[in-house]
Design a protein around this motif. Structure first.
Motif, PDB file in Angstrom:
ATOM      1  N   VAL A   1      -9.369   2.851  30.545  1.00 21.50           N
ATOM      2  CA  VAL A   1      -9.566   3.989  29.657  1.00 21.50           C
ATOM      3  C   VAL A   1      -8.680   5.112  30.192  1.00 21.50           C
ATOM      4  O   VAL A   1      -8.256   5.088  31.342  1.00 21.50           O
ATOM      5  N   TYR A   2      -8.390   6.104  29.347  1.00 14.56           N
ATOM      6  CA  TYR A   2      -7.494   7.187  29.754  1.00 14.56           C
ATOM      7  C   TYR A   2      -8.153   8.536  29.468  1.00 14.56           C
ATOM      8  O   TYR A   2      -8.739   8.743  28.399  1.00 14.56           O
ATOM      9  N   ILE A   3      -8.020   9.444  30.421  1.00  9.99           N
ATOM     10  CA  ILE A   3      -8.429  10.832  30.233  1.00  9.99           C
ATOM     11  C   ILE A   3      -7.160  11.635  29.974  1.00  9.99           C
ATOM     12  O   ILE A   3      -6.233  11.629  30.787  1.00  9.99           O
ATOM     13  N   ILE A   4      -7.097  12.302  28.828  1.00 11.73           N
ATOM     14  CA  ILE A   4      -5.930  13.114  28.498  1.00 11.73           C
ATOM     15  C   ILE A   4      -6.041  14.433  29.264  1.00 11.73           C
ATOM     16  O   ILE A   4      -6.987  15.199  29.062  1.00 11.73           O
ATOM     17  N   TRP A   5      -5.078  14.670  30.138  1.00 16.19           N
ATOM     18  CA  TRP A   5      -5.069  15.923  30.898  1.00 16.19           C
ATOM     19  C   TRP A   5      -4.310  17.015  30.141  1.00 16.19           C
ATOM     20  O   TRP A   5      -4.767  18.145  30.034  1.00 16.19           O
ATOM     21  N   GLU A   6      -3.161  16.653  29.588  1.00 13.13           N
ATOM     22  CA  GLU A   6      -2.428  17.600  28.734  1.00 13.13           C
ATOM     23  C   GLU A   6      -1.598  16.802  27.745  1.00 13.13           C
ATOM     24  O   GLU A   6      -1.241  15.648  27.982  1.00 13.13           O
ATOM     25  N   GLY A   7      -1.311  17.432  26.599  1.00 13.53           N
ATOM     26  CA  GLY A   7      -0.554  16.755  25.559  1.00 13.53           C
ATOM     27  C   GLY A   7      -1.429  16.390  24.371  1.00 13.53           C
ATOM     28  O   GLY A   7      -2.631  16.681  24.336  1.00 13.53           O
ATOM     29  N   VAL A   8      -0.816  15.750  23.389  1.00 14.69           N
ATOM     30  CA  VAL A   8      -1.498  15.339  22.159  1.00 14.69           C
ATOM     31  C   VAL A   8      -1.123  13.896  21.859  1.00 14.69           C
ATOM     32  O   VAL A   8       0.056  13.526  21.943  1.00 14.69           O
ATOM     33  N   VAL A   9      -2.102  13.086  21.505  1.00 13.46           N
ATOM     34  CA  VAL A   9      -1.843  11.707  21.106  1.00 13.46           C
ATOM     35  C   VAL A   9      -2.353  11.481  19.689  1.00 13.46           C
ATOM     36  O   VAL A   9      -3.265  12.168  19.219  1.00 13.46           O
ATOM     37  N   ARG A  10      -1.723  10.532  19.027  1.00 14.00           N
ATOM     38  CA  ARG A  10      -2.162  10.094  17.699  1.00 14.00           C
ATOM     39  C   ARG A  10      -2.713   8.684  17.840  1.00 14.00           C
ATOM     40  O   ARG A  10      -2.044   7.795  18.356  1.00 14.00           O
ATOM     41  N   GLN A  11      -3.940   8.496  17.368  1.00 18.66           N
ATOM     42  CA  GLN A  11      -4.564   7.173  17.401  1.00 18.66           C
ATOM     43  C   GLN A  11      -4.672   6.623  15.987  1.00 18.66           C
ATOM     44  O   GLN A  11      -5.126   7.313  15.072  1.00 18.66           O
ATOM     45  N   ASP A  12      -4.243   5.361  15.813  1.00 16.04           N
ATOM     46  CA  ASP A  12      -4.291   4.691  14.514  1.00 16.04           C
ATOM     47  C   ASP A  12      -5.113   3.418  14.633  1.00 16.04           C
ATOM     48  O   ASP A  12      -4.873   2.590  15.531  1.00 16.04           O
ATOM     49  N   ARG A  13      -6.061   3.274  13.747  1.00 16.80           N
ATOM     50  CA  ARG A  13      -6.815   2.032  13.623  1.00 16.80           C
ATOM     51  C   ARG A  13      -6.537   1.443  12.243  1.00 16.80           C
ATOM     52  O   ARG A  13      -6.258   2.166  11.289  1.00 16.80           O
ATOM     53  N   PHE A  14      -6.656   0.115  12.145  1.00 16.06           N
ATOM     54  CA  PHE A  14      -6.280  -0.588  10.918  1.00 16.06           C
ATOM     55  C   PHE A  14      -7.462  -1.436  10.456  1.00 16.06           C
ATOM     56  O   PHE A  14      -7.461  -2.666  10.620  1.00 16.06           O
ATOM     57  N   PRO A  15      -8.483  -0.798   9.861  1.00 18.49           N
ATOM     58  CA  PRO A  15      -9.683  -1.554   9.492  1.00 18.49           C
ATOM     59  C   PRO A  15      -9.463  -2.594   8.411  1.00 18.49           C
ATOM     60  O   PRO A  15     -10.238  -3.553   8.310  1.00 18.49           O
ATOM     61  N   LEU A  16      -8.415  -2.450   7.605  1.00 19.85           N
ATOM     62  CA  LEU A  16      -8.125  -3.418   6.536  1.00 19.85           C
ATOM     63  C   LEU A  16      -6.960  -4.324   6.891  1.00 19.85           C
ATOM     64  O   LEU A  16      -6.436  -5.033   6.034  1.00 19.85           O
TER      65      LEU A  16
ATOM     66  N   GLY B   1      -6.159  17.476  25.148  1.00 22.52           N
ATOM     67  CA  GLY B   1      -6.574  17.607  26.534  1.00 22.52           C
ATOM     68  C   GLY B   1      -8.080  17.577  26.721  1.00 22.52           C
ATOM     69  O   GLY B   1      -8.834  18.146  25.935  1.00 22.52           O
ATOM     70  N   GLY B   2      -8.512  16.905  27.779  1.00 20.04           N
ATOM     71  CA  GLY B   2      -9.926  16.825  28.114  1.00 20.04           C
ATOM     72  C   GLY B   2     -10.648  15.648  27.510  1.00 20.04           C
ATOM     73  O   GLY B   2     -11.771  15.331  27.920  1.00 20.04           O
ATOM     74  N   GLN B   3     -10.015  14.965  26.545  1.00 14.32           N
ATOM     75  CA  GLN B   3     -10.680  13.854  25.872  1.00 14.32           C
ATOM     76  C   GLN B   3     -10.474  12.541  26.624  1.00 14.32           C
ATOM     77  O   GLN B   3      -9.408  12.295  27.193  1.00 14.32           O
TER      78      GLN B   3
END
Length: 243
Positions: free
Chosen positions: A62-77, A92-94
């Motif tokens: 698992v990853y803890i975001i310290w700084e920056g922004v990420v985009r997460q994509d899931r593909f349920p279909l 950050g912090g997530q």
């Protein structure tokens, strides 16, 4: 592979966790429990823009975001052209990749939209730490609940007008991923572009462009390449409230 591996455990990791956005995992984590995690040997990895975090089915961390922004994509279909995705932004912090704490083979496509510092921790080891220190588990559960409620307000209001939805998303990004400019007092949101916003809200690019144009006309924001400058956060929140 990450662009740079930071093996020195910088002072910022020791002192800065409580300054992360309200409701995030790190902000909720008591100082002594953060020290416990650091004593387990955690280090920050630096990923370049557009790099993927190793959160596929074969990843073990698992990853803890310290700084920056990420985009997460899931593909349920399923994946494919014109197949809808579930897109979310995390800052950050997530903690991201949390599904691996339950199902090790789970995966989510996670792309860094900026230079991102992320702290990996083996999912198996993180589960052991949570069992030993219930405060860590409580901080994670509370942060995930906060995130779920925030996601409902930001991403799930499909019946609301597009201008309101886009204003709400930008206000959310200002709060969770924005960086104050000390010279101007403005808030800088780096990473997400208009295409990312269209994907996250599942609306047409032309609709996003029209809303951005309106927000810019009213002086709330300035739009640049993969960057938004929030000039007037109160005005932005007023649009987000439907005003």
């Amino acid at each position: 592979m990450p662009a740079t591996v930071d093996t020195s455990r910088p002072t910022g990791l020791l002192l800065g966790h409580e300054d992360k956005p309200e409701g995030s995992f790190l902000q909720r984590l008591p100082a002594e429990d953060w020290q416990t995690l650091l004593q387990a040997g955690l280090r920050g990895l630096v990923f370049g823009r557009d790099e993927l975090l190793p959160l596929g089915p074969d990843g073990r961390d698992v990853y803890i975001i310290w700084e920056g922004v990420v985009r997460q994509d899931r593909f349920p279909l399923g994946e494919g052209e014109n197949v809808p995705t579930v897109t979310r932004f995390r800052g950050g912090g997530q903690l991201v990749g949390e599904a691996k704490l339950i199902t090790p083979g789970s995966g989510v496509r996670t792309k860094c939209l900026t230079r991102t510092v992320a702290i990996p921790c083996r999912a198996r080891h993180f589960n052991i730490l949570m069992r030993r220190r219930p405060e860590i588990q409580l901080a994670l559960l509370c942060s995930l609940e906060d995130r779920s409620r925030s996601d409902e307000l930001v991403y799930a209001m499909a019946t609301r007008p597009p201008l309101e939805r886009i204003g709400r998303l930008l206000a959310h990004l200002a709060d969770t991923a924005g960086v104050p400019d000390p010279r101007t007092g403005w808030t800088v949101i780096s990473g997400p572009g208009q295409k990312d916003i269209a994907a996250a809200l599942q609306i047409a690019m032309s609709t996003v462009e029209n809303a951005i144009r309106t927000l810019r006309y009213h002086g709330a924001i300035e739009a640049r390449y993969r960057q938004f400058i929030v000039h007037d956060v109160d005005a932005l929140r007023q649009f987000a409230a439907g005003g």
